[in-house]
Design a protein around this motif. Structure first.
Motif, mmCIF file in Angstrom:
data_model
loop_
_atom_site.group_PDB
_atom_site.id
_atom_site.type_symbol
_atom_site.label_atom_id
_atom_site.label_comp_id
_atom_site.label_asym_id
_atom_site.label_seq_id
_atom_site.Cartn_x
_atom_site.Cartn_y
_atom_site.Cartn_z
ATOM 1 N N SER A 243 0.814 -1.215 0.000
ATOM 2 C CA SER A 243 0.000 0.000 0.000
ATOM 3 C C SER A 243 0.849 1.267 0.000
ATOM 4 C CB SER A 243 -0.938 0.004 1.207
ATOM 5 O OG SER A 243 -0.202 -0.123 2.413
ATOM 6 N N ASN A 244 2.114 1.156 0.447
ATOM 7 C CA ASN A 244 3.000 2.323 0.502
ATOM 8 C C ASN A 244 3.885 2.465 -0.739
ATOM 9 O OD1 ASN A 244 1.905 2.666 2.991
ATOM 10 N ND2 ASN A 244 3.803 2.535 4.145
ATOM 11 N N VAL A 245 3.856 1.458 -1.605
ATOM 12 C CA VAL A 245 4.675 1.516 -2.819
ATOM 13 C C VAL A 245 3.880 2.239 -3.896
ATOM 14 C CG1 VAL A 245 5.952 0.196 -4.545
ATOM 15 C CG2 VAL A 245 5.826 -0.633 -2.187
ATOM 16 N N ASP A 246 3.997 3.559 -3.897
ATOM 17 C CA ASP A 246 3.282 4.372 -4.877
ATOM 18 C C ASP A 246 4.288 5.129 -5.752
ATOM 19 O OD1 ASP A 246 4.279 6.254 -3.135
ATOM 20 O OD2 ASP A 246 2.340 6.798 -2.279
ATOM 21 N N LYS A 247 3.774 6.007 -6.593
ATOM 22 C CA LYS A 247 4.630 6.756 -7.523
ATOM 23 C C LYS A 247 5.693 7.560 -6.781
ATOM 24 C CE LYS A 247 4.335 10.248 -11.225
ATOM 25 N NZ LYS A 247 4.864 11.441 -10.532
ATOM 26 N N ARG A 248 5.286 8.228 -5.706
ATOM 27 C CA ARG A 248 6.236 9.039 -4.932
ATOM 28 C C ARG A 248 7.344 8.183 -4.331
ATOM 29 N NH1 ARG A 248 6.322 13.972 -2.219
ATOM 30 N NH2 ARG A 248 8.468 14.218 -1.437
ATOM 31 N N TRP A 249 6.947 7.030 -3.775
ATOM 32 C CA TRP A 249 7.961 6.142 -3.180
ATOM 33 C C TRP A 249 8.935 5.654 -4.241
ATOM 34 C CZ3 TRP A 249 9.827 1.261 -3.827
ATOM 35 C CH2 TRP A 249 10.665 0.770 -2.812
ATOM 36 N N LEU B 247 3.464 4.788 -13.932
ATOM 37 C CA LEU B 247 3.334 6.238 -13.828
ATOM 38 C C LEU B 247 4.680 6.950 -13.840
ATOM 39 C CD1 LEU B 247 0.649 6.333 -10.975
ATOM 40 C CD2 LEU B 247 0.251 6.425 -13.440
ATOM 41 N N LEU B 248 5.760 6.186 -13.728
ATOM 42 C CA LEU B 248 7.095 6.788 -13.664
ATOM 43 C C LEU B 248 7.567 7.262 -15.033
ATOM 44 C CD1 LEU B 248 9.207 4.479 -11.312
ATOM 45 C CD2 LEU B 248 8.263 6.734 -10.803
ATOM 46 N N SER C 250 -3.028 -10.458 -8.248
ATOM 47 C CA SER C 250 -4.160 -9.758 -7.619
ATOM 48 C C SER C 250 -3.806 -9.177 -6.256
ATOM 49 C CB SER C 250 -5.370 -10.702 -7.489
ATOM 50 O OG SER C 250 -5.812 -11.125 -8.759
ATOM 51 N N ILE C 251 -2.546 -8.807 -6.086
ATOM 52 C CA ILE C 251 -2.141 -8.136 -4.844
ATOM 53 C C ILE C 251 -2.426 -6.644 -4.956
ATOM 54 C CG2 ILE C 251 -0.182 -7.593 -3.328
ATOM 55 C CD1 ILE C 251 1.060 -10.245 -4.222
ATOM 56 N N ILE C 252 -2.157 -6.073 -6.118
ATOM 57 C CA ILE C 252 -2.477 -4.681 -6.404
ATOM 58 C C ILE C 252 -3.288 -4.628 -7.697
ATOM 59 C CG2 ILE C 252 -0.536 -3.649 -5.180
ATOM 60 C CD1 ILE C 252 1.011 -3.554 -7.781
ATOM 61 N N LEU C 253 -4.056 -3.569 -7.848
ATOM 62 C CA LEU C 253 -4.930 -3.461 -9.011
ATOM 63 C C LEU C 253 -4.174 -3.005 -10.247
ATOM 64 C CD1 LEU C 253 -7.820 -3.712 -10.027
ATOM 65 C CD2 LEU C 253 -8.208 -1.338 -9.320
ATOM 66 N N THR C 254 -3.327 -1.974 -10.086
ATOM 67 C CA THR C 254 -2.491 -1.470 -11.186
ATOM 68 C C THR C 254 -1.094 -1.213 -10.652
ATOM 69 O OG1 THR C 254 -3.108 0.829 -10.731
ATOM 70 C CG2 THR C 254 -4.425 -0.362 -12.377
ATOM 71 N N SER C 255 -0.125 -1.183 -11.552
ATOM 72 C CA SER C 255 1.253 -0.957 -11.134
ATOM 73 C C SER C 255 1.596 0.531 -11.135
ATOM 74 C CB SER C 255 2.219 -1.689 -12.071
ATOM 75 O OG SER C 255 3.556 -1.290 -11.806
ATOM 76 N N PRO C 256 2.065 1.064 -9.996
ATOM 77 C CA PRO C 256 2.493 2.467 -9.963
ATOM 78 C C PRO C 256 3.742 2.704 -10.811
ATOM 79 C CG PRO C 256 3.051 1.359 -7.902
ATOM 80 C CD PRO C 256 2.195 0.412 -8.680
ATOM 81 N N GLY C 257 4.419 1.623 -11.172
ATOM 82 C CA GLY C 257 5.599 1.755 -12.026
ATOM 83 C C GLY C 257 5.254 2.319 -13.390
#
Length: 363
Positions: free
Chosen positions: A123-129, A173-174, A164-171
């Motif tokens: 949940s903390n692995v987002d674009k900013r992280w 967005l980089l 199915s751990i996350i819905l989309t990859s924040p990667g």
């Protein structure tokens, strides 16, 4: 899919003293059934308030389980999965890799452990992280290594989407790092001939390197190449007598490479068994150390030549001798034509240099 809250009478119960264990009876759409005991018990001595609180707790668990199962059914991540440790998940992906590829993944894992102290929930692995971790890597390694390491992070996130751990990859967005284009070191046919003419104590490494120059196989694929991978072809007038078919360790794609006369002469006579064609060390560093001694013996020191440069040399030779890009792409097993186009630039640069070196005449 249904979830029912049920109770089961415990064996220790008597007619005057009955206790129950609460459990969930879960029915899936495909007929599968599962019972999940909650560890919540209704005892005879429970007051009405306590019994009500226990039932409320059990119903809360039931509602939570129904929500999780609904998420799973529709491919949506549950809150529990988002709490999973990304570092641990990355390690499970790393453990699936082999050889030199696993070494790269391990480097990323060590930096990931250092940056997170070994734990960060999905949940903390987002674009900013991801942007912050990229900046961290840039303080530790080159921009090219950072680019490579971040591709492993993105690959892991894509796998987490499939699980199915996350819905989309924040990667996604980089912004991609702008990596300076590197030159590909390769050997000329004259330098390859010098290596062939050089007596050397380790014939296996020498033959394997030359074989790679004429087939484009990676070192990891040479290590697992078996005699059964080499087949005699039906005569079709091309002069090709043998081809090899192998599943590439890196891409997992199958590629078929016709063997030139030189390539076949390096390994003949062909054996009719499933033993390895080359007896090579499983350690990349060890093989490279032997290759360095071979290059020193052949007096080739003006270039930084690794075992992988044999693959570069093969691509350059093919293009220089008239092969088109798509043919070279298929022979090397590239997924993307962009990987092959790099070699075309090398050949074009060589052509420019050759033209410039032509003698001048007075007009």
């Amino acid at each position: 899919m249904k979830v029912h809250l049920r109770k089961r009478r415990l064996r220790k119960s008597t007619k005057s003293n009955i206790s129950y264990s609460l459990y969930l009876d879960i029915y899936y759409r495909k007929g599968k059934r599962k019972r999940e005991f909650l560890g919540i018990y209704l005892e005879p001595q429970d007051t009405q308030t306590i019994r009500k609180e226990k039932l409320q707790l059990a119903n809360n668990v039931k509602a939570k389980r129904m929500l999780e199962l609904t998420h799973e059914e529709f491919g949506l991540p549950s809150k529990d999965r988002l709490k999973m440790n990304f570092v641990d998940y990355f390690k499970t992906q790393m453990d699936k890799k082999e050889g030199n590829t696993k070494m790269i993944w391990r480097n990323v894992y060590l930096y990931l452990e250092d940056y997170t102290d070994g734990h960060i929930p999905f949940s903390n692995v987002d674009k900013r992280w991801l942007e912050d971790f990229t900046e961290f890597l840039l303080t530790k390694v080159s921009i090219r290594s950072t680019y490579t390491y971040m591709t492993k992070i993105k690959c892991t996130l894509n796998e987490a989407v499939r699980d199915s751990i996350i819905l989309t990859s924040p990667g996604n967005l980089l912004k991609p790092l702008k990596v300076p284009e590197s030159s590909k070191d390769y050997l000329t046919i004259e330098e390859i001939q010098k290596i062939a003419d050089t007596p050397f104590y380790n014939d296996e490494v020498k033959k394997a390197f030359l074989f790679s120059c004429f087939t484009g196989l990676r070192l990891c694929d040479l290590r697992k190449l078996k005699w059964t991978d080499i087949k005699e072809t039906a005569y079709n007038g091309s002069g090709i007598k043998y081809t090899l078919t192998i599943q590439q360790n890196k891409t997992k794609n199958y590629t078929t490479v016709p063997l030139s006369e030189t390539a076949y002469n390096l390994i003949k006579p062909k054996q009719n068994n499933d033993s390895l064609v080359f007896q090579l060390s499983k350690y990349h560093v060890s093989t490279q150390r032997v290759l360095n001694k071979l290059l020193e013996a052949a007096q080739i020191s003006s270039k930084h030549i690794t075992f992988h440069c044999a693959r570069h040399s093969n691509a350059v030779m093919l293009l220089a001798n008239g092969a088109d890009l798509m043919t070279v792409k298929e022979l090397l097993g590239h997924r993307d034509i962009k990987s092959t186009q790099i070699y075309a630039k090398v050949v074009n640069a060589s052509k420019d240099k050759a033209v410039i070196s032509l003698p001048t005449i007075n007009l």
